[in-house]
Structures are given as C-alpha cells and as structure tokens.
Scaffold this motif. Structure first.
Motif, PDB file in Angstrom:
ATOM      1  N   ARG A 245      39.171  38.313  21.053  1.00  0.00           N
ATOM      2  CA  ARG A 245      38.982  37.827  22.414  1.00  0.00           C
ATOM      3  C   ARG A 245      37.503  37.918  22.757  1.00  0.00           C
ATOM      4  NH1 ARG A 245      42.271  39.168  27.957  1.00  0.00           N
ATOM      5  NH2 ARG A 245      40.799  38.082  29.297  1.00  0.00           N
ATOM      6  N   VAL A 251      36.072  40.030  32.739  1.00  0.00           N
ATOM      7  CA  VAL A 251      35.126  40.128  33.844  1.00  0.00           C
ATOM      8  C   VAL A 251      35.208  41.535  34.431  1.00  0.00           C
ATOM      9  CG1 VAL A 251      34.394  39.102  36.010  1.00  0.00           C
ATOM     10  CG2 VAL A 251      35.626  37.710  34.337  1.00  0.00           C
ATOM     11  N   GLY A 292      46.383  46.750  35.229  1.00  0.00           N
ATOM     12  CA  GLY A 292      46.014  45.324  35.175  1.00  0.00           C
ATOM     13  C   GLY A 292      44.560  45.060  35.477  1.00  0.00           C
ATOM     14  N   SER A 293      43.701  46.054  35.197  1.00  0.00           N
ATOM     15  CA  SER A 293      42.288  45.841  35.517  1.00  0.00           C
ATOM     16  C   SER A 293      41.459  45.547  34.278  1.00  0.00           C
ATOM     17  CB  SER A 293      41.725  47.066  36.252  1.00  0.00           C
ATOM     18  OG  SER A 293      41.976  48.223  35.489  1.00  0.00           O
ATOM     19  N   GLY A 294      42.101  45.463  33.114  1.00  0.00           N
ATOM     20  CA  GLY A 294      41.379  45.037  31.914  1.00  0.00           C
ATOM     21  C   GLY A 294      41.076  46.150  30.920  1.00  0.00           C
ATOM     22  N   LYS A 295      41.729  47.292  31.040  1.00  0.00           N
ATOM     23  CA  LYS A 295      41.423  48.410  30.136  1.00  0.00           C
ATOM     24  C   LYS A 295      41.800  48.047  28.689  1.00  0.00           C
ATOM     25  CE  LYS A 295      43.912  51.283  32.688  1.00  0.00           C
ATOM     26  NZ  LYS A 295      44.233  50.418  33.837  1.00  0.00           N
ATOM     27  N   THR A 296      43.025  47.593  28.516  1.00  0.00           N
ATOM     28  CA  THR A 296      43.472  47.257  27.155  1.00  0.00           C
ATOM     29  C   THR A 296      42.699  46.045  26.635  1.00  0.00           C
ATOM     30  OG1 THR A 296      45.648  47.989  27.852  1.00  0.00           O
ATOM     31  CG2 THR A 296      45.536  46.816  25.775  1.00  0.00           C
ATOM     32  N   SER A 297      42.481  45.083  27.513  1.00  0.00           N
ATOM     33  CA  SER A 297      41.804  43.846  27.064  1.00  0.00           C
ATOM     34  C   SER A 297      40.405  44.146  26.551  1.00  0.00           C
ATOM     35  CB  SER A 297      41.717  42.851  28.212  1.00  0.00           C
ATOM     36  OG  SER A 297      42.980  42.630  28.754  1.00  0.00           O
ATOM     37  N   ASN A 404      46.438  55.546  33.997  1.00  0.00           N
ATOM     38  CA  ASN A 404      46.392  55.159  35.411  1.00  0.00           C
ATOM     39  C   ASN A 404      46.333  56.403  36.286  1.00  0.00           C
ATOM     40  OD1 ASN A 404      48.839  52.777  34.484  1.00  0.00           O
ATOM     41  ND2 ASN A 404      46.691  52.349  34.787  1.00  0.00           N
ATOM     42  N   MET A 508      42.978  42.381  38.636  1.00  0.00           N
ATOM     43  CA  MET A 508      42.545  41.179  37.925  1.00  0.00           C
ATOM     44  C   MET A 508      43.753  40.480  37.300  1.00  0.00           C
ATOM     45  SD  MET A 508      39.357  40.594  38.177  1.00  0.00           S
ATOM     46  CE  MET A 508      38.595  39.791  36.788  1.00  0.00           C
ATOM     47  N   GLN A 512      44.688  36.692  37.852  1.00  0.00           N
ATOM     48  CA  GLN A 512      44.869  35.797  36.709  1.00  0.00           C
ATOM     49  C   GLN A 512      46.224  35.077  36.809  1.00  0.00           C
ATOM     50  OE1 GLN A 512      44.006  36.895  32.328  1.00  0.00           O
ATOM     51  NE2 GLN A 512      46.217  36.991  32.485  1.00  0.00           N
TER      52      GLN A 512
END
Ligand code: ATP
Length: 564
Positions: A245, A251, A292-297, A404, A508, A512
């Motif tokens: 990715r 972001v 859902g704030s992008g930690k894993t991503s 979390n 996020m 999304q």
C-alpha cells in the motif's frame, strides 16, 4: 536338517543321562565306548570347553548355528552394499528436501512451475494454488495475462510435478530429478515433501538453484508483502501476500509518517551501532488511539516501504501460552515486522502486573454482563514481557503493537526498550478529511483526466425498464462512470470537504466509508456531508442510550484516555 524337537530331545537326553546310561554318541565324544554295561560309563563333560565341543557335536545344533552365521553374513553384506551404494550415490548426487510448511517449498514450487520443461512433461499436476503470490508468475503458456478478466481473475493455472511419478530435467547442464511425495503429518494432516536430486559433485550448483528459485519468487512478490501467522503447532505459516500500500494513501497528521519511516529505516541500518554498545538490536512501536484511524494500515504500508514481511502474533489465539509465545518470538527471522494487534485484548482484564493473578472466574461474570468475556488465551503479562526481551527474543525485529486502550497497559510493557516510540492516532482532523478527499478523487493518470466525457444517455429501452419496479439493494453501485475531476478542481472541492467535516469527531475509516458511497459523485459527497454528520450524531446518541453510557463529547472522542 534336524527338527528343533529332535534337537531338544538330544540335548535333554544327553544332560539327563546317568553315567552308566550314557548314549552311545556321548560316550563316543569322550572317546570311550563301553564294552561292559555294568561298568561305569564316561562322565558328562564338566568344563566349558568340553560343553561347547559337546554341543557342537550335536548335528542339529551345528546346522542351526551355521544357518545363523550364514544369515548374519548375508545381512551384513546387504547393509554394507546399501551403505556403499548411498556413499557412491551421495558422492555423485546432491539431494535437497523441502517441506510444505517452509517458505523454501513455495520458492521451489513457483520456480519449478516456471521451468520450460513442463511443456514436454507427460504427467503433471495442474493447480490454481498461487503459493502466496498475487502475480502472474506461474501461469501456463497461452493463458491470457489480463488479471482483471473475470474468468481469469487471480486464479491462474500452473503445472507442478505430479506426486505419482518422478520427473527429470537439465539445469545448467546437470541432470536433476524431482520427486514429490505426500506423507502423513501431525493430526493426520497430509503434507507434501519435495525432493530435488542433482547429478553433480559440486555443491555450488544447489546453491545456485536455490538462489534462482528464491529470486524468482521474490521478483514475483515484489509488489506485495508477505503475511505470516502461527499455526496450532506454533510454526510460522505464510498465509497471504498483500499488494503493497503506498504510504501516500494513508493520511495522518503532518510528521507522523516521516517519524515512523525515518526511525525504522535508521534502526535497520544501525546494527553495528547497537552491537558496539551492547544494546539489544530491537525496536518497538506502540500505536494507540481511536479505532479506524489507520494504525494497522500504516504498519502494512511501512512493511512495503521497508521491504519486510509481517509476522502477526495473535495473543488471544486459543491455546497460546507463555512457552509457546516465547518459541514463536524466538523463531522470528532477523529483520521482520512482528505485529501484535489490540495488545490489550490478549488479557481479558487490565494489562498490569497487579492483576496478573486475577481469577478468570471474576471476568465476564454473568452478574456483570458488561464485563468483558473471559479470554481463552493463557498468556500472562510476565510471559509477554519475557518473550519480548528475554534471551530468546529475536535480534533485528521491529515490533508494532496496537491498542485502543492505552491507559489499560502496564507501564512495564510500555517502557523504552520494549515500546520505544508511542504514537497517538486521533480521530480525523479537518486536514486529514481534506487530504482523504483529495486522495479519493485525484486523477490516477492522464487517461483519467482525459476521461471527462459523460456516459451516453440511456437508450429508450433502458429508460423504460427504469420505470419498472426498482431492484432491491442498498448502498451505491459503482457500475456507471462519470467524468473525472481535474487536479485543480479536486483541490477546491477537497478544501470544501475539509471545512464541512468537524474536527476530531469521525474516524478516518468512517470518512472513507462515507466517501465510498460517493465514489463517482464528488460534488454530492460535499453536499450530503452535513446530513450525514447529523445522522451519525443521532445514531451515536441512540447507541449510547441503548448501552447506557454517557455520550462522549466530540472533541474528546479520540479513543485515548490520556497522553503518553
Ligand atoms: N489515516 C488514514 N488514512 C487513510 N485511510 C485510513 C486512515 N485510517 C483508516 N483508514 C482506512 O480505514 C480502514 C481501517 O483502518 P485501520 O484498520 O488501519 O484502522 P485501525 O486504527 O487499525 O483500527 P482498529 O483500531 O479498529 O484496528 C482501512 O480501510 C483504511 O484504509
């Protein structure tokens, strides 16, 4: 040849015979043949050597003895012949075995399936397995390469050595034999074993073949990262390869991405620095904050950026105990990303040492339905701490842990050396909302920019059919395509979207999800945003009432209790 019965009878007779009744044979042994039955006969041999001579004189026993010696000699000859055969064979052949559990098996299979000799093979196995690859590396000849085709998709066909026959081919002018066998593994599981025999006395040819196979696999894997998880036998198993990715698709507030990328890159290049100072060559990052704030991503994206594989350690996996966790962590390869998601969830209670001994019965008690359910994990905090930095802990690994519930973690777990950098991920800021919008609608390529023509208007028959009963489904379909925006237009609209979205109120992931419903309607995404925000707020109040918890004020809703 005398029967065993006869033999036993002879021995018994000889041993029980009185001197006077000694059988003629016995007397003959002693060299005395009694002429007179009344005279005392020769006595039974008393010393050992006489007994052996006596036993050997028994014809049946002698036959048996010869047979045993002959059998022994034959068996020894057989073993010697086999031993010499193996020695000669091994000096001409190099044999390598690959087990299905191991990554090298995948490399070999992908490499084998890409070899040209399969075109002539008469007995092959056809498979759609991709050995963890997303690419077209192992397609059969003539197969269309369009991976977007519905028929083709990701399931390419490839040839593999069949298990029923032995295959041979030439590799760098050396004869190679391939054998694939299936054996029974643990719990009756069938496991593949691949054996490669190379007719060569030079070991380098095997190394060259292995390097080539690994390179073939890695080249095919280049645009993806490999994900490993532990199986029930505590072995690392390759479960998937995901496309890398791009970092710019995530972001975050300014500075966070650079901090993580630069720090991890610096760490990977600093092995001599660590060893010169006797500091364990390990680095830990704790990413905490709103769901859902992008930690894993960001972790997956970083893995792609750094070219590392991801090893997912699921602390709440049933059956995982301290010893197994220790084994897993010491089995990690050097230079990899170890990922522990929701590190707090491994323990059904607050993760601190004081409560390490809390009895499981207290947790998830029926009288207290809001308490979390008892975990099936048998991990203790001290077990986790030992595994993270005990003697078995792997050098060179980067640990990422996410949670979390930052405040629920024990300070010992978060201290530098275990978690060196703590990064908070908050709910979306206006800046993030704007950048996410830009990311969503920015034209991918020039062709996208040129693709500004509206879709042709519907034919009369289509219009007619649209008047009939509507098809029942919810959500927004992406079938139709509208004109793409120009970059300057995107900038203007993104700024408007950022203005509409309230600061730190939505994750996020939810933004999304919202934009996904407007994938082809960028202007409407802005127009509908206020209504969506109101709807989400109303939903939140309703859910909070149902759960009987106070509604969290928007500005505090970061999912984090306090700063580190
Ligand atoms: N900062 C971000 N930038 C771009 N996309 C994001 C961002 N944060 C979340 N997403 C999107 O939201 C989805 C969920 O994100 P992700 O799983 O990384 O969140 P998370 O913080 O790990 O959540 P959780 O704590 O629930 O595990 C992903 O599809 C991701 O693309």
């Amino acid at each position: 040849m005398a029967s065993p019965f006869l033999l036993v009878q002879q021995v018994v007779t000889a041993l029980t015979a009185k001197p006077g009744n000694a059988c003629p044979d016995t007397r003959a042994v002693n060299g005395t043949i009694s002429q007179d039955q009344t005279q005392p006969g020769p006595s039974f041999p008393a010393d050992i050597s006489s007994i052996i001579a006596f036993l050997l004189s028994l014809s049946a026993l002698g036959d048996w003895f010869k047979l045993i010696v002959l059998g022994g000699v034959l068996e020894t000859c057989r073993r010697l012949a086999f031993h010499f055969y193996r020695k000669i064979y091994n000096s001409f052949f190099i044999t390598a075995t690959f087990e299905e559990d191991d990554s090298s098996y995948d490399w070999m299979m992908v490499w084998l399936s890409s070899q040209p000799f399969w075109k002539q093979a008469r007995d092959v196995q056809i498979t759609t397995r991709n050995f963890g690859l997303n690419s077209n590396a192992i397609m059969i000849e003539g197969e269309p390469e369009d991976s977007s085709s519905v028929v083709n998709g990701n399931r390419q066909l490839s040839y593999l050595p069949s298990t029923s026959s032995v295959h041979s081919f030439w590799y760098k002018r050396r004869w190679v034999r391939v054998t694939r066998t299936v054996r029974e593994g643990y719990y009756g599981r069938r496991e593949d074993v691949l054996e490669i025999c190379i007719l060569s006395m030079d070991h380098r040819i095997l190394n060259e073949l292995l390097i080539e196979a690994k390179k073939t696999y890695k080249a095919a894997e280049e645009r993806s990262i490999s994900i490993y998880v532990s199986d029930t036998n505590n072995n690392w198993r390759h479960i998937a390869s995901r496309p890398k990715r791009p970092l710019n698709s995530i972001v975050l507030d300014p500075g966070i991405k650079d901090l993580l990328v630069d720090d991890a890159k610096d760490f990977l290049e600093s092995k001599p620095w660590y060893s010169a100072r006797g500091i364990p060559f390990r680095r830990g990052y704790l990413l905490y904050g709103a769901p859902g704030s992008g930690k894993t991503s960001i972790i997956h994206s970083l893995a792609g950026e750094l070219g590392l594989d991801v090893y997912v350690i699921s602390l709440s996996r049933a059956g995982l105990d301290d010893a197994a966790l220790n084994d897993l962590i010491s089995d990690l390869p050097e230079k990899c990303i170890a990922l522990m998601e929701d590190i707090d969830a491994a323990f059904s209670h607050t993760v601190n040492r004081e409560q390490d001994n809390e009895t499981p019965s207290k947790l998830g008690h029926p009288d207290n339905p809001r308490s979390p359910p008892a975990s099936t994990s048998r991990i203790t905090l001290s077990g986790l701490l030992n595994a993270l930095d005990g003697v078995g802990a792997q050098e060179g690994r980067i640990l990422f842990a996410t949670t979390n519930k930052y405040n629920a973690l024990d300070p010992a777990l978060c201290r530098p050396g275990r978690m060196d950098i703590h990064v908070e991920f908050k709910l979306a800021s206006k800046y993030q909302a704007r950048e996410l919008y830009r990311c969503f609608y920015f034209p991918d390529s020039e062709s996208d920019e040129e693709d500004s023509a509206e879709k042709p208007s519907k034919s009369p028959s289509e219009k007619d059919s649209s008047n009939s009963e509507p098809t029942s489904f919810s959500g927004h379909s992406h079938q139709s395509r509208k004109r793409k925006l120009r970059p300057a237009e995107v900038d203007v609209l993104a700024a408007q979207f950022g203005d509409v979205i309230p600061e730190r109120e939505f994750s996020m992931a939810s933004l999304q999800g919202y934009l996904m419903t407007f994938k082809i309607r960028p202007e409407e995404a802005i127009k509908d945003a206020p209504a969506w925000i109101e709807k989400e707020r109303a939903e939140r109040v309703k859910n909070a009432k149902a759960a009987d918890v106070p509604v969290v004020p928007a500005s505090d809703a970061t999912g984090v209790d306090e700063e580190p």
